[in-house]
Design a protein around this motif. Structure first.
Motif, PDB file in Angstrom:
ATOM      1  N   ASP A  52      72.697  72.848 -19.023  1.00  0.00           N
ATOM      2  CA  ASP A  52      74.128  72.658 -19.277  1.00  0.00           C
ATOM      3  C   ASP A  52      74.320  72.424 -20.764  1.00  0.00           C
ATOM      4  N   TYR A  53      75.486  72.832 -21.279  1.00  0.00           N
ATOM      5  CA  TYR A  53      75.865  72.436 -22.627  1.00  0.00           C
ATOM      6  C   TYR A  53      76.519  71.065 -22.547  1.00  0.00           C
ATOM      7  N   VAL A  54      76.098  70.153 -23.416  1.00  0.00           N
ATOM      8  CA  VAL A  54      76.658  68.810 -23.457  1.00  0.00           C
ATOM      9  C   VAL A  54      76.963  68.435 -24.908  1.00  0.00           C
ATOM     10  N   VAL A  55      77.852  67.442 -25.088  1.00  0.00           N
ATOM     11  CA  VAL A  55      78.175  66.914 -26.415  1.00  0.00           C
ATOM     12  C   VAL A  55      78.163  65.389 -26.344  1.00  0.00           C
ATOM     13  N   ARG A  56      77.922  64.767 -27.484  1.00  0.00           N
ATOM     14  CA  ARG A  56      77.952  63.305 -27.564  1.00  0.00           C
ATOM     15  C   ARG A  56      79.376  62.824 -27.375  1.00  0.00           C
ATOM     16  N   ASP A  57      79.476  61.674 -26.732  1.00  0.00           N
ATOM     17  CA  ASP A  57      80.757  61.002 -26.550  1.00  0.00           C
ATOM     18  C   ASP A  57      80.500  59.524 -26.836  1.00  0.00           C
ATOM     19  N   GLY A  58      80.433  59.184 -28.123  1.00  0.00           N
ATOM     20  CA  GLY A  58      80.065  57.824 -28.508  1.00  0.00           C
ATOM     21  C   GLY A  58      78.602  57.592 -28.191  1.00  0.00           C
ATOM     22  N   GLU A  59      78.334  56.621 -27.330  1.00  0.00           N
ATOM     23  CA  GLU A  59      76.966  56.307 -26.927  1.00  0.00           C
ATOM     24  C   GLU A  59      76.515  57.128 -25.720  1.00  0.00           C
ATOM     25  N   SER A  60      77.401  57.868 -25.113  1.00  0.00           N
ATOM     26  CA  SER A  60      77.058  58.635 -23.907  1.00  0.00           C
ATOM     27  C   SER A  60      77.216  60.127 -24.189  1.00  0.00           C
ATOM     28  N   TRP A  61      77.145  60.913 -23.116  1.00  0.00           N
ATOM     29  CA  TRP A  61      77.241  62.373 -23.205  1.00  0.00           C
ATOM     30  C   TRP A  61      78.246  62.868 -22.174  1.00  0.00           C
ATOM     31  N   LYS A  62      78.806  64.046 -22.447  1.00  0.00           N
ATOM     32  CA  LYS A  62      79.714  64.678 -21.495  1.00  0.00           C
ATOM     33  C   LYS A  62      79.495  66.183 -21.526  1.00  0.00           C
ATOM     34  N   LEU A  63      79.943  66.853 -20.450  1.00  0.00           N
ATOM     35  CA  LEU A  63      79.824  68.310 -20.379  1.00  0.00           C
ATOM     36  C   LEU A  63      80.678  68.950 -21.473  1.00  0.00           C
ATOM     37  N   ALA A  64      80.126  69.970 -22.127  1.00  0.00           N
ATOM     38  CA  ALA A  64      80.847  70.672 -23.180  1.00  0.00           C
ATOM     39  C   ALA A  64      81.695  71.807 -22.624  1.00  0.00           C
ATOM     40  N   THR A  67      81.178  73.805 -15.438  1.00  0.00           N
ATOM     41  CA  THR A  67      79.994  74.318 -14.745  1.00  0.00           C
ATOM     42  C   THR A  67      80.280  74.340 -13.257  1.00  0.00           C
ATOM     43  N   ASP A  68      79.298  74.773 -12.480  1.00  0.00           N
ATOM     44  CA  ASP A  68      79.464  74.771 -11.030  1.00  0.00           C
ATOM     45  C   ASP A  68      79.405  73.361 -10.450  1.00  0.00           C
ATOM     46  N   THR A  69      78.955  72.388 -11.241  1.00  0.00           N
ATOM     47  CA  THR A  69      78.838  71.014 -10.752  1.00  0.00           C
ATOM     48  C   THR A  69      79.776  70.030 -11.453  1.00  0.00           C
ATOM     49  N   GLY A  70      80.579  70.507 -12.390  1.00  0.00           N
ATOM     50  CA  GLY A  70      81.486  69.598 -13.091  1.00  0.00           C
ATOM     51  C   GLY A  70      82.405  70.327 -14.041  1.00  0.00           C
ATOM     52  N   GLU A  71      83.353  69.580 -14.574  1.00  0.00           N
ATOM     53  CA  GLU A  71      84.321  70.148 -15.504  1.00  0.00           C
ATOM     54  C   GLU A  71      84.062  69.630 -16.908  1.00  0.00           C
ATOM     55  N   LYS A  72      84.508  70.395 -17.897  1.00  0.00           N
ATOM     56  CA  LYS A  72      84.394  70.011 -19.292  1.00  0.00           C
ATOM     57  C   LYS A  72      84.924  68.585 -19.460  1.00  0.00           C
ATOM     58  N   GLY A  73      84.134  67.741 -20.140  1.00  0.00           N
ATOM     59  CA  GLY A  73      84.533  66.363 -20.378  1.00  0.00           C
ATOM     60  C   GLY A  73      83.982  65.367 -19.374  1.00  0.00           C
ATOM     61  N   ASP A  74      83.434  65.850 -18.245  1.00  0.00           N
ATOM     62  CA  ASP A  74      82.842  64.936 -17.265  1.00  0.00           C
ATOM     63  C   ASP A  74      81.613  64.259 -17.874  1.00  0.00           C
ATOM     64  N   PRO A  75      81.431  62.961 -17.650  1.00  0.00           N
ATOM     65  CA  PRO A  75      80.239  62.279 -18.164  1.00  0.00           C
ATOM     66  C   PRO A  75      78.979  62.764 -17.439  1.00  0.00           C
ATOM     67  N   VAL A  76      77.868  62.820 -18.166  1.00  0.00           N
ATOM     68  CA  VAL A  76      76.589  63.240 -17.586  1.00  0.00           C
ATOM     69  C   VAL A  76      75.507  62.254 -17.993  1.00  0.00           C
ATOM     70  N   THR A  77      74.431  62.235 -17.226  1.00  0.00           N
ATOM     71  CA  THR A  77      73.301  61.361 -17.497  1.00  0.00           C
ATOM     72  C   THR A  77      72.306  62.095 -18.381  1.00  0.00           C
ATOM     73  N   ILE A  78      71.859  61.418 -19.403  1.00  0.00           N
ATOM     74  CA  ILE A  78      70.854  61.961 -20.317  1.00  0.00           C
ATOM     75  C   ILE A  78      69.651  61.020 -20.301  1.00  0.00           C
ATOM     76  N   GLY A  79      68.459  61.594 -20.277  1.00  0.00           N
ATOM     77  CA  GLY A  79      67.252  60.802 -20.394  1.00  0.00           C
ATOM     78  C   GLY A  79      66.671  60.298 -19.097  1.00  0.00           C
ATOM     79  N   GLU A  80      67.298  60.520 -17.989  1.00  0.00           N
ATOM     80  CA  GLU A  80      66.769  60.065 -16.712  1.00  0.00           C
ATOM     81  C   GLU A  80      66.223  61.265 -15.963  1.00  0.00           C
ATOM     82  N   THR A  81      64.995  61.188 -15.515  1.00  0.00           N
ATOM     83  CA  THR A  81      64.382  62.326 -14.838  1.00  0.00           C
ATOM     84  C   THR A  81      64.250  62.105 -13.343  1.00  0.00           C
TER      85      THR A  81
END
Length: 164
Positions: A52-64, A67-81
């Motif tokens: 997915d394309y993502v962008v920083r949103d302060g200390e977190s990340w959001k979809l850029a 996608t099929d699983t979310g809309e632009k601007g939705d928060p996403v998890t980074i760093g957790e596997t």
């Protein structure tokens, strides 16, 4: 606007490097600079839902983008596997779309062709069949469905261009 990055969605995604450089692997939740990934491979991996394309949103990340699983601007998890967020499809550990049905006969033919490939990773002999040349180019990062449509001569020309 913040710079777009790529986020791994699958448990493990293998990508080809840009400009013939080294590629790598990206675990679910990992972040990767899209400039490091081969453009065709990047587009395919995003389209097939591995990245997915993502962008920083302060200390977190959001979809850029949507996608099929979310809309632009939705928060996403980074760093957790761990497990994917609810609603995200797990495509497994290979870069094969989950909706592609397994064909045992095709897999048997492909395995037989792979068995004929040189162990050192070099190109097959010119006398090998089209199926062996397809598997050689798949091992080099090509897409099976696209390569299987080409004849042996086209595959050999493609392999020669990749080696030069």
């Amino acid at each position: 606007m913040a710079e777009k990055m790529l986020r791994g969605k699958a448990p493990l995604t293998v990508w080809r490097g840009a400009n013939g450089g080294a590629g790598g692997s990206l675990y679910r939740g990992g972040v990767l600079d899209p400039k490091m990934v081969d453009a065709d491979d990047r587009d395919r991996l995003v389209t097939e839902g591995f990245l997915d394309y993502v962008v920083r949103d302060g200390e977190s990340w959001k979809l850029a983008e949507d996608t099929d699983t979310g809309e632009k601007g939705d928060p996403v998890t980074i760093g957790e596997t761990g497990l994917p967020p609810a609603g995200e499809q797990d495509n497994g550990t290979v870069n094969t779309p989950a909706e592609t049905p397994a064909d045992p006969e095709l897999e048997t033919r492909r395995a037989a062709a792979r068995a004929k490939l040189p162990a050192d990773g070099s190109a097959p002999k010119a006398t090998h069949g089209q199926d062996v040349w397809v598997e050689y180019l798949v091992a080099q990062g090509g897409n099976y469905d696209d390569l299987a449509k080409q004849d042996k001569k086209e595959l050999q020309e493609l392999a020669a261009r990749r080696e030069s």
